[in-house]
Design an enzyme around this catalytic site. Structure first.
Site, short mmCIF file in Angstrom:
data_model
loop_
_atom_site.label_atom_id
_atom_site.label_comp_id
_atom_site.label_asym_id
_atom_site.label_seq_id
_atom_site.Cartn_x
_atom_site.Cartn_y
_atom_site.Cartn_z
N LEU A 56 0.86 -1.20 0.00
CA LEU A 56 0.00 0.00 0.00
C LEU A 56 0.89 1.25 0.00
O LEU A 56 1.02 1.95 1.00
CB LEU A 56 -0.94 0.00 1.22
N GLY A 57 1.51 1.50 -1.16
CA GLY A 57 2.31 2.71 -1.35
C GLY A 57 1.55 3.67 -2.25
O GLY A 57 0.32 3.78 -2.15
N ARG A 58 2.27 4.33 -3.15
CA ARG A 58 1.62 5.33 -4.03
C ARG A 58 0.53 4.68 -4.88
O ARG A 58 -0.61 5.13 -4.91
CB ARG A 58 2.68 5.99 -4.93
N ILE A 59 0.89 3.60 -5.61
CA ILE A 59 -0.08 2.96 -6.52
C ILE A 59 -1.16 2.25 -5.72
O ILE A 59 -2.35 2.36 -6.04
CB ILE A 59 0.65 1.99 -7.48
N ARG A 78 4.91 -7.01 -10.26
CA ARG A 78 5.91 -7.70 -11.08
C ARG A 78 5.57 -9.18 -11.09
O ARG A 78 5.12 -9.72 -10.06
CB ARG A 78 7.32 -7.53 -10.50
N ASP A 131 -1.15 -8.27 -15.33
CA ASP A 131 -0.48 -7.36 -16.26
C ASP A 131 0.99 -7.72 -16.41
O ASP A 131 1.65 -7.24 -17.34
CB ASP A 131 -0.60 -5.92 -15.74
N GLU A 180 8.60 -12.30 -19.17
CA GLU A 180 7.96 -11.52 -20.24
C GLU A 180 8.82 -11.51 -21.49
O GLU A 180 10.04 -11.47 -21.38
CB GLU A 180 7.70 -10.10 -19.72
N HIS A 189 1.84 -6.17 -19.88
CA HIS A 189 2.61 -5.22 -19.06
C HIS A 189 2.40 -3.80 -19.57
O HIS A 189 3.33 -3.16 -20.06
CB HIS A 189 4.11 -5.58 -19.05
P1 NAP Z 1 5.88 2.67 -3.45
O1 NAP Z 1 5.13 3.94 -3.26
O2 NAP Z 1 7.30 2.60 -3.00
O3 NAP Z 1 5.04 1.51 -2.74
C1 NAP Z 1 5.54 0.23 -2.55
C2 NAP Z 1 4.79 -0.40 -1.38
O4 NAP Z 1 5.22 -1.76 -1.27
C3 NAP Z 1 5.07 0.28 -0.06
O5 NAP Z 1 3.85 0.43 0.62
C4 NAP Z 1 5.98 -0.68 0.69
O6 NAP Z 1 5.73 -0.62 2.11
C5 NAP Z 1 5.57 -2.02 0.09
N1 NAP Z 1 6.69 -2.97 0.11
C6 NAP Z 1 7.97 -2.74 -0.26
N2 NAP Z 1 8.70 -3.85 -0.11
C7 NAP Z 1 7.86 -4.79 0.37
C8 NAP Z 1 8.04 -6.15 0.76
N3 NAP Z 1 9.25 -6.74 0.68
N4 NAP Z 1 6.96 -6.83 1.20
C9 NAP Z 1 5.75 -6.22 1.29
N5 NAP Z 1 5.53 -4.94 0.95
C10 NAP Z 1 6.58 -4.23 0.50
O7 NAP Z 1 5.91 2.25 -4.98
P2 NAP Z 1 4.81 2.53 -6.10
O8 NAP Z 1 5.14 3.78 -6.82
O9 NAP Z 1 3.45 2.37 -5.51
O10 NAP Z 1 5.13 1.30 -7.09
C11 NAP Z 1 4.99 -0.03 -6.62
C12 NAP Z 1 5.44 -1.05 -7.66
O11 NAP Z 1 4.50 -1.13 -8.71
C13 NAP Z 1 6.75 -0.75 -8.37
O12 NAP Z 1 7.89 -1.09 -7.60
C14 NAP Z 1 6.65 -1.60 -9.63
O13 NAP Z 1 7.20 -2.88 -9.44
C15 NAP Z 1 5.13 -1.74 -9.82
N6 NAP Z 1 4.72 -1.06 -11.06
C16 NAP Z 1 4.19 -1.80 -12.07
C17 NAP Z 1 3.79 -1.18 -13.24
C18 NAP Z 1 3.19 -1.96 -14.37
O14 NAP Z 1 3.34 -1.56 -15.51
N7 NAP Z 1 2.46 -3.02 -14.10
C19 NAP Z 1 3.97 0.19 -13.41
C20 NAP Z 1 4.51 0.91 -12.35
C21 NAP Z 1 4.88 0.28 -11.17
P3 NAP Z 1 6.89 -1.04 3.16
O15 NAP Z 1 8.13 -0.31 2.74
O16 NAP Z 1 6.35 -0.64 4.49
O17 NAP Z 1 7.02 -2.52 3.03
#
Ligand code: NAP
Length: 320
Positions: free
Chosen positions: A159-162, A239, A263, A268, A286
Protein backbone atom coordinates in the site's frame (compact mmCIF):
# COMPACT_ATOMS: atom_id res chain seq x y z
CA UNK A 1 19.95 5.71 -36.51
CA UNK A 2 22.58 6.07 -33.79
CA UNK A 3 24.63 9.22 -33.37
CA UNK A 4 28.18 9.82 -34.48
CA UNK A 5 30.42 10.64 -31.49
CA UNK A 6 29.76 14.17 -30.23
CA UNK A 7 32.08 15.01 -27.39
CA UNK A 8 30.14 18.17 -26.44
CA UNK A 9 27.30 16.07 -25.08
CA UNK A 10 27.53 13.32 -22.44
CA UNK A 11 27.40 9.87 -23.99
CA UNK A 12 24.28 7.95 -22.90
CA UNK A 13 23.19 4.41 -23.65
CA UNK A 14 19.41 4.17 -24.14
CA UNK A 15 17.90 0.70 -23.85
CA UNK A 16 14.58 0.20 -25.64
CA UNK A 17 11.62 0.04 -25.51
CA UNK A 18 10.98 3.75 -25.00
CA UNK A 19 8.66 6.12 -26.91
CA UNK A 20 10.18 7.39 -30.15
CA UNK A 21 9.62 11.02 -29.08
CA UNK A 22 11.50 10.38 -25.81
CA UNK A 23 14.37 8.94 -27.85
CA UNK A 24 14.29 12.06 -30.07
CA UNK A 25 14.38 14.32 -27.01
CA UNK A 26 17.23 12.30 -25.51
CA UNK A 27 19.13 12.62 -28.80
CA UNK A 28 18.89 16.41 -28.47
CA UNK A 29 20.42 16.29 -24.99
CA UNK A 30 22.93 13.47 -25.21
CA UNK A 31 25.34 11.74 -27.53
CA UNK A 32 23.00 8.76 -27.74
CA UNK A 33 23.67 5.10 -28.40
CA UNK A 34 20.44 3.10 -28.73
CA UNK A 35 20.43 -0.54 -27.68
CA UNK A 36 17.35 -2.45 -28.92
CA UNK A 37 17.62 -4.89 -25.97
CA UNK A 38 19.94 -5.18 -22.98
CA UNK A 39 21.21 -8.56 -24.24
CA UNK A 40 22.47 -7.15 -27.53
CA UNK A 41 26.05 -5.95 -28.10
CA UNK A 42 26.08 -4.07 -31.45
CA UNK A 43 29.33 -2.59 -32.72
CA UNK A 44 28.49 1.04 -31.85
CA UNK A 45 27.91 0.00 -28.23
CA UNK A 46 31.09 -2.08 -27.97
CA UNK A 47 33.24 0.58 -29.67
CA UNK A 48 31.91 3.42 -27.50
CA UNK A 49 31.41 1.59 -24.20
CA UNK A 50 34.19 3.44 -22.41
CA UNK A 51 32.63 6.82 -23.35
CA UNK A 52 29.22 5.97 -21.86
CA UNK A 53 28.48 8.01 -18.72
CA UNK A 54 24.76 7.30 -18.34
CA UNK A 55 22.09 4.68 -19.11
CA UNK A 56 18.40 5.32 -19.72
CA UNK A 57 16.37 2.12 -19.61
CA UNK A 58 13.04 0.53 -18.61
CA UNK A 59 13.12 -0.30 -14.90
CA UNK A 60 12.65 -4.00 -15.65
CA UNK A 61 15.57 -4.16 -18.13
CA UNK A 62 18.30 -6.41 -16.73
CA UNK A 63 21.14 -4.00 -16.09
CA UNK A 64 23.38 -6.32 -14.12
CA UNK A 65 27.01 -6.15 -13.02
CA UNK A 66 28.21 -7.86 -16.23
CA UNK A 67 26.61 -5.15 -18.39
CA UNK A 68 27.72 -2.24 -16.19
CA UNK A 69 31.29 -3.61 -16.08
CA UNK A 70 31.48 -3.04 -19.85
CA UNK A 71 31.11 0.72 -19.21
CA UNK A 72 34.01 1.71 -16.91
CA UNK A 73 33.02 5.40 -16.88
CA UNK A 74 29.35 4.85 -16.05
CA UNK A 75 28.00 7.40 -13.54
CA UNK A 76 24.22 7.03 -13.57
CA UNK A 77 21.50 4.50 -14.46
CA UNK A 78 18.20 6.32 -15.00
CA UNK A 79 15.19 3.99 -14.94
CA UNK A 80 12.16 4.75 -17.09
CA UNK A 81 9.65 3.45 -14.53
CA UNK A 82 9.17 3.46 -10.77
CA UNK A 83 10.39 -0.13 -10.37
CA UNK A 84 14.16 -0.52 -10.61
CA UNK A 85 14.36 -4.24 -9.85
CA UNK A 86 16.26 -4.86 -13.11
CA UNK A 87 19.29 -2.90 -11.88
CA UNK A 88 21.97 -4.49 -9.72
CA UNK A 89 21.86 -1.70 -7.12
CA UNK A 90 24.56 -3.36 -4.98
CA UNK A 91 27.01 -3.14 -7.89
CA UNK A 92 25.85 0.39 -8.69
CA UNK A 93 26.34 1.61 -5.12
CA UNK A 94 29.72 -0.12 -4.79
CA UNK A 95 30.87 1.60 -7.99
CA UNK A 96 29.46 5.06 -7.30
CA UNK A 97 26.79 4.75 -10.01
CA UNK A 98 23.63 6.68 -9.12
CA UNK A 99 20.25 5.01 -9.80
CA UNK A 100 17.08 7.05 -10.43
CA UNK A 101 13.44 6.21 -11.23
CA UNK A 102 10.20 7.97 -12.28
CA UNK A 103 7.71 7.82 -9.37
CA UNK A 104 4.36 9.62 -9.09
CA UNK A 105 3.87 10.44 -12.79
CA UNK A 106 2.62 6.89 -13.48
CA UNK A 107 0.67 6.27 -10.26
CA UNK A 108 -2.79 7.14 -11.60
CA UNK A 109 -2.54 5.16 -14.82
CA UNK A 110 -1.23 2.05 -13.09
CA UNK A 111 -3.99 2.23 -10.47
CA UNK A 112 -6.52 2.75 -13.29
CA UNK A 113 -5.41 -0.49 -14.94
CA UNK A 114 -5.55 -2.29 -11.59
CA UNK A 115 -9.18 -1.21 -11.19
CA UNK A 116 -9.88 -2.08 -14.83
CA UNK A 117 -8.57 -5.60 -14.19
CA UNK A 118 -10.71 -6.00 -11.06
CA UNK A 119 -13.79 -4.98 -13.05
CA UNK A 120 -12.82 -6.99 -16.13
CA UNK A 121 -12.35 -10.20 -14.15
CA UNK A 122 -15.28 -9.91 -11.74
CA UNK A 123 -17.74 -8.54 -14.31
CA UNK A 124 -16.47 -10.84 -17.10
CA UNK A 125 -15.98 -7.90 -19.49
CA UNK A 126 -13.62 -9.73 -21.85
CA UNK A 127 -15.71 -12.92 -21.74
CA UNK A 128 -18.78 -10.83 -22.59
CA UNK A 129 -17.02 -9.27 -25.57
CA UNK A 130 -16.09 -12.72 -26.91
CA UNK A 131 -19.65 -13.92 -26.21
CA UNK A 132 -21.14 -11.26 -28.48
CA UNK A 133 -18.55 -11.55 -31.26
CA UNK A 134 -18.73 -15.35 -31.45
CA UNK A 135 -22.51 -15.32 -31.87
CA UNK A 136 -23.14 -17.15 -28.58
CA UNK A 137 -25.55 -14.42 -27.41
CA UNK A 138 -27.75 -15.12 -30.44
CA UNK A 139 -27.34 -18.88 -30.19
CA UNK A 140 -27.53 -19.39 -26.43
CA UNK A 141 -29.12 -16.25 -24.95
CA UNK A 142 -27.69 -14.20 -22.09
CA UNK A 143 -24.43 -15.41 -20.56
CA UNK A 144 -24.03 -16.57 -16.96
CA UNK A 145 -24.17 -14.02 -14.15
CA UNK A 146 -20.98 -12.51 -12.76
CA UNK A 147 -19.63 -11.00 -9.51
CA UNK A 148 -20.10 -7.47 -8.17
CA UNK A 149 -17.13 -5.64 -6.64
CA UNK A 150 -19.56 -3.92 -4.24
CA UNK A 151 -19.26 -5.37 -0.74
CA UNK A 152 -16.17 -7.39 -1.61
CA UNK A 153 -12.96 -7.04 0.40
CA UNK A 154 -9.84 -5.85 -1.42
CA UNK A 155 -6.51 -6.82 0.15
CA UNK A 156 -3.53 -4.83 -1.13
CA UNK A 157 0.04 -6.13 -0.92
CA UNK A 158 2.14 -2.94 -1.07
CA UNK A 159 0.00 0.00 0.00
CA UNK A 160 2.31 2.71 -1.35
CA UNK A 161 1.62 5.33 -4.03
CA UNK A 162 -0.08 2.96 -6.52
CA UNK A 163 -1.72 0.80 -3.86
CA UNK A 164 -3.32 3.83 -2.23
CA UNK A 165 -4.71 5.13 -5.52
CA UNK A 166 -6.09 1.66 -6.25
CA UNK A 167 -7.69 1.66 -2.80
CA UNK A 168 -9.44 4.98 -3.53
CA UNK A 169 -10.78 3.69 -6.84
CA UNK A 170 -11.96 0.43 -5.27
CA UNK A 171 -13.75 2.30 -2.48
CA UNK A 172 -15.67 4.21 -5.15
CA UNK A 173 -16.88 0.80 -6.37
CA UNK A 174 -18.04 -0.17 -2.87
CA UNK A 175 -15.09 -2.37 -1.87
CA UNK A 176 -13.55 -2.37 1.60
CA UNK A 177 -9.75 -2.15 1.95
CA UNK A 178 -7.06 -3.85 4.03
CA UNK A 179 -3.35 -4.25 3.32
CA UNK A 180 0.04 -5.79 4.02
CA UNK A 181 3.31 -3.80 3.93
CA UNK A 182 6.51 -4.60 5.80
CA UNK A 183 5.46 -1.88 8.20
CA UNK A 184 2.04 -0.59 9.24
CA UNK A 185 1.20 2.90 7.96
CA UNK A 186 0.44 5.34 10.74
CA UNK A 187 -1.33 7.76 8.40
CA UNK A 188 -4.12 5.40 7.30
CA UNK A 189 -6.88 3.59 9.17
CA UNK A 190 -7.22 0.62 6.78
CA UNK A 191 -6.83 -2.70 8.65
CA UNK A 192 -3.23 -3.97 8.52
CA UNK A 193 -2.17 -7.61 8.24
CA UNK A 194 1.37 -8.73 9.13
CA UNK A 195 1.88 -11.01 6.10
CA UNK A 196 0.43 -11.85 2.69
CA UNK A 197 -1.09 -15.15 3.90
CA UNK A 198 -3.13 -13.49 6.65
CA UNK A 199 -4.26 -10.80 4.21
CA UNK A 200 -5.28 -13.39 1.60
CA UNK A 201 -7.39 -15.23 4.18
CA UNK A 202 -9.21 -12.00 4.99
CA UNK A 203 -9.99 -10.72 1.49
CA UNK A 204 -11.95 -11.59 -1.67
CA UNK A 205 -9.61 -9.84 -4.13
CA UNK A 206 -5.86 -9.80 -3.50
CA UNK A 207 -4.08 -7.03 -5.46
CA UNK A 208 -0.31 -6.80 -5.74
CA UNK A 209 1.26 -3.33 -5.92
CA UNK A 210 4.60 -3.93 -4.18
CA UNK A 211 8.09 -3.79 -5.76
CA UNK A 212 9.65 -6.80 -7.50
CA UNK A 213 13.13 -8.13 -6.75
CA UNK A 214 14.59 -10.58 -4.26
CA UNK A 215 12.65 -9.31 -1.22
CA UNK A 216 9.25 -10.12 -2.76
CA UNK A 217 10.26 -13.14 -4.90
CA UNK A 218 7.30 -15.60 -4.99
CA UNK A 219 5.73 -13.83 -2.03
CA UNK A 220 2.40 -15.11 -3.34
CA UNK A 221 2.95 -18.87 -3.37
CA UNK A 222 0.66 -21.90 -3.32
CA UNK A 223 -0.13 -21.40 0.37
CA UNK A 224 -1.17 -17.77 -0.12
CA UNK A 225 -3.34 -18.77 -3.11
CA UNK A 226 -4.93 -21.53 -1.02
CA UNK A 227 -5.66 -18.92 1.67
CA UNK A 228 -7.30 -16.70 -0.98
CA UNK A 229 -9.59 -19.61 -1.73
CA UNK A 230 -12.01 -20.77 -4.40
CA UNK A 231 -13.99 -17.51 -4.37
CA UNK A 232 -10.92 -15.29 -4.32
CA UNK A 233 -9.37 -13.31 -7.19
CA UNK A 234 -5.73 -12.32 -7.73
CA UNK A 235 -4.78 -9.04 -9.46
CA UNK A 236 -1.09 -8.50 -10.29
CA UNK A 237 0.05 -5.08 -11.48
CA UNK A 238 3.37 -5.29 -9.57
CA UNK A 239 5.91 -7.70 -11.08
CA UNK A 240 5.61 -11.30 -12.28
CA UNK A 241 8.37 -12.30 -9.85
CA UNK A 242 6.08 -11.58 -6.88
CA UNK A 243 3.95 -14.65 -7.74
CA UNK A 244 4.91 -18.31 -7.93
CA UNK A 245 3.60 -18.60 -11.49
CA UNK A 246 3.53 -22.41 -11.55
CA UNK A 247 1.41 -22.39 -8.39
CA UNK A 248 -0.87 -19.76 -9.94
CA UNK A 249 -1.36 -21.78 -13.14
CA UNK A 250 -2.18 -24.83 -10.99
CA UNK A 251 -4.66 -22.87 -8.85
CA UNK A 252 -6.40 -21.46 -11.93
CA UNK A 253 -6.40 -24.85 -13.69
CA UNK A 254 -7.94 -26.55 -10.66
CA UNK A 255 -10.28 -23.64 -9.83
CA UNK A 256 -8.90 -23.36 -6.32
CA UNK A 257 -9.04 -19.60 -6.88
CA UNK A 258 -11.88 -17.89 -8.79
CA UNK A 259 -9.82 -15.95 -11.32
CA UNK A 260 -6.98 -13.55 -12.01
CA UNK A 261 -6.16 -10.30 -13.77
CA UNK A 262 -2.49 -10.19 -14.72
CA UNK A 263 -0.48 -7.36 -16.26
CA UNK A 264 2.95 -8.81 -15.44
CA UNK A 265 4.65 -12.19 -15.80
CA UNK A 266 7.77 -13.97 -14.61
CA UNK A 267 9.31 -14.35 -18.10
CA UNK A 268 7.96 -11.52 -20.24
CA UNK A 269 6.79 -11.51 -22.96
CA UNK A 270 6.12 -15.21 -22.40
CA UNK A 271 2.87 -15.34 -20.44
CA UNK A 272 2.06 -18.98 -19.54
CA UNK A 273 0.20 -20.48 -22.50
CA UNK A 274 -1.71 -22.73 -20.10
CA UNK A 275 -3.71 -19.62 -19.15
CA UNK A 276 -4.75 -18.72 -22.70
CA UNK A 277 -7.93 -20.85 -22.87
CA UNK A 278 -9.24 -19.70 -19.47
CA UNK A 279 -12.29 -17.42 -19.28
CA UNK A 280 -11.61 -16.61 -15.62
CA UNK A 281 -8.29 -14.93 -16.45
CA UNK A 282 -7.66 -11.53 -18.05
CA UNK A 283 -4.16 -11.04 -19.44
CA UNK A 284 -2.42 -7.76 -20.31
CA UNK A 285 1.00 -7.19 -21.95
CA UNK A 286 2.61 -5.22 -19.06
CA UNK A 287 0.84 -2.05 -20.07
CA UNK A 288 -0.35 -0.47 -16.81
CA UNK A 289 1.60 2.76 -17.37
CA UNK A 290 1.32 2.62 -21.15
CA UNK A 291 -0.73 5.71 -21.97
CA UNK A 292 0.75 8.34 -24.25
CA UNK A 293 0.46 10.91 -21.45
CA UNK A 294 2.12 8.83 -18.75
CA UNK A 295 4.89 7.39 -20.92
CA UNK A 296 5.69 10.93 -22.10
CA UNK A 297 5.91 12.16 -18.51
CA UNK A 298 8.09 9.15 -17.59
CA UNK A 299 10.41 9.91 -20.50
CA UNK A 300 10.67 13.57 -19.52
CA UNK A 301 11.50 12.63 -15.93
CA UNK A 302 14.12 10.09 -17.03
CA UNK A 303 15.83 12.80 -19.09
CA UNK A 304 15.47 15.30 -16.22
CA UNK A 305 17.33 12.95 -13.87
CA UNK A 306 20.14 12.52 -16.42
CA UNK A 307 20.49 16.23 -17.23
CA UNK A 308 20.48 17.11 -13.51
CA UNK A 309 23.29 14.63 -12.96
CA UNK A 310 25.42 15.93 -15.82
CA UNK A 311 24.81 19.53 -14.66
CA UNK A 312 26.04 18.58 -11.18
CA UNK A 313 22.62 19.30 -9.66
CA UNK A 314 20.72 17.24 -7.03
CA UNK A 315 18.95 14.28 -8.63
CA UNK A 316 15.14 14.61 -8.60
CA UNK A 317 14.54 10.88 -8.00
CA UNK A 318 17.60 9.06 -6.68
CA UNK A 319 16.88 5.58 -5.28
CA UNK A 320 20.45 4.30 -4.91
P1 NAP B 1 5.88 2.67 -3.45
O1 NAP B 1 5.13 3.94 -3.26
O2 NAP B 1 7.30 2.60 -3.00
O3 NAP B 1 5.04 1.51 -2.74
C1 NAP B 1 5.54 0.23 -2.55
C2 NAP B 1 4.79 -0.40 -1.38
O4 NAP B 1 5.22 -1.76 -1.27
C3 NAP B 1 5.07 0.28 -0.06
O5 NAP B 1 3.85 0.43 0.62
C4 NAP B 1 5.98 -0.68 0.69
O6 NAP B 1 5.73 -0.62 2.11
C5 NAP B 1 5.57 -2.02 0.09
N1 NAP B 1 6.69 -2.97 0.11
C6 NAP B 1 7.97 -2.74 -0.26
N2 NAP B 1 8.70 -3.85 -0.11
C7 NAP B 1 7.86 -4.79 0.37
C8 NAP B 1 8.04 -6.15 0.76
N3 NAP B 1 9.25 -6.74 0.68
N4 NAP B 1 6.96 -6.83 1.20
C9 NAP B 1 5.75 -6.22 1.29
N5 NAP B 1 5.53 -4.94 0.95
C10 NAP B 1 6.58 -4.23 0.50
O7 NAP B 1 5.91 2.25 -4.98
P2 NAP B 1 4.81 2.53 -6.10
O8 NAP B 1 5.14 3.78 -6.82
O9 NAP B 1 3.45 2.37 -5.51
O10 NAP B 1 5.13 1.30 -7.09
C11 NAP B 1 4.99 -0.03 -6.62
C12 NAP B 1 5.44 -1.05 -7.66
O11 NAP B 1 4.50 -1.13 -8.71
C13 NAP B 1 6.75 -0.75 -8.37
O12 NAP B 1 7.89 -1.09 -7.60
C14 NAP B 1 6.65 -1.60 -9.63
O13 NAP B 1 7.20 -2.88 -9.44
C15 NAP B 1 5.13 -1.74 -9.82
N6 NAP B 1 4.72 -1.06 -11.06
C16 NAP B 1 4.19 -1.80 -12.07
C17 NAP B 1 3.79 -1.18 -13.24
C18 NAP B 1 3.19 -1.96 -14.37
O14 NAP B 1 3.34 -1.56 -15.51
N7 NAP B 1 2.46 -3.02 -14.10
C19 NAP B 1 3.97 0.19 -13.41
C20 NAP B 1 4.51 0.91 -12.35
C21 NAP B 1 4.88 0.28 -11.17
P3 NAP B 1 6.89 -1.04 3.16
O15 NAP B 1 8.13 -0.31 2.74
O16 NAP B 1 6.35 -0.64 4.49
O17 NAP B 1 7.02 -2.52 3.03
Amino acid sequence: MNSVPNNDKPCVLLIEPMPSWTIDRARDEFDLIVLPHENQRPADFVENANRIRGIAMPGFAKVDAALMELMPNLEIAACFGVGFDGVDTSYAMANNIAVTNTPDVLTDCVADLGMALILAVLRKVVVGDRYVRSGRWVAEGFMELNDSPRGRRLGIVGLGRIGLELAKRAEAFGMTISYYNRSERGDLSYPYFPNAHALAEACDVLALTCPGGEATMKLVDGDVLAALGAKGYLINIARGSVVDEAALVKALSENTIAGAGLDVFADEPNAPEALFPFDHVVLQPHQASATVETRTAMGDLTIKNLTAHFAGQPLPNQVA
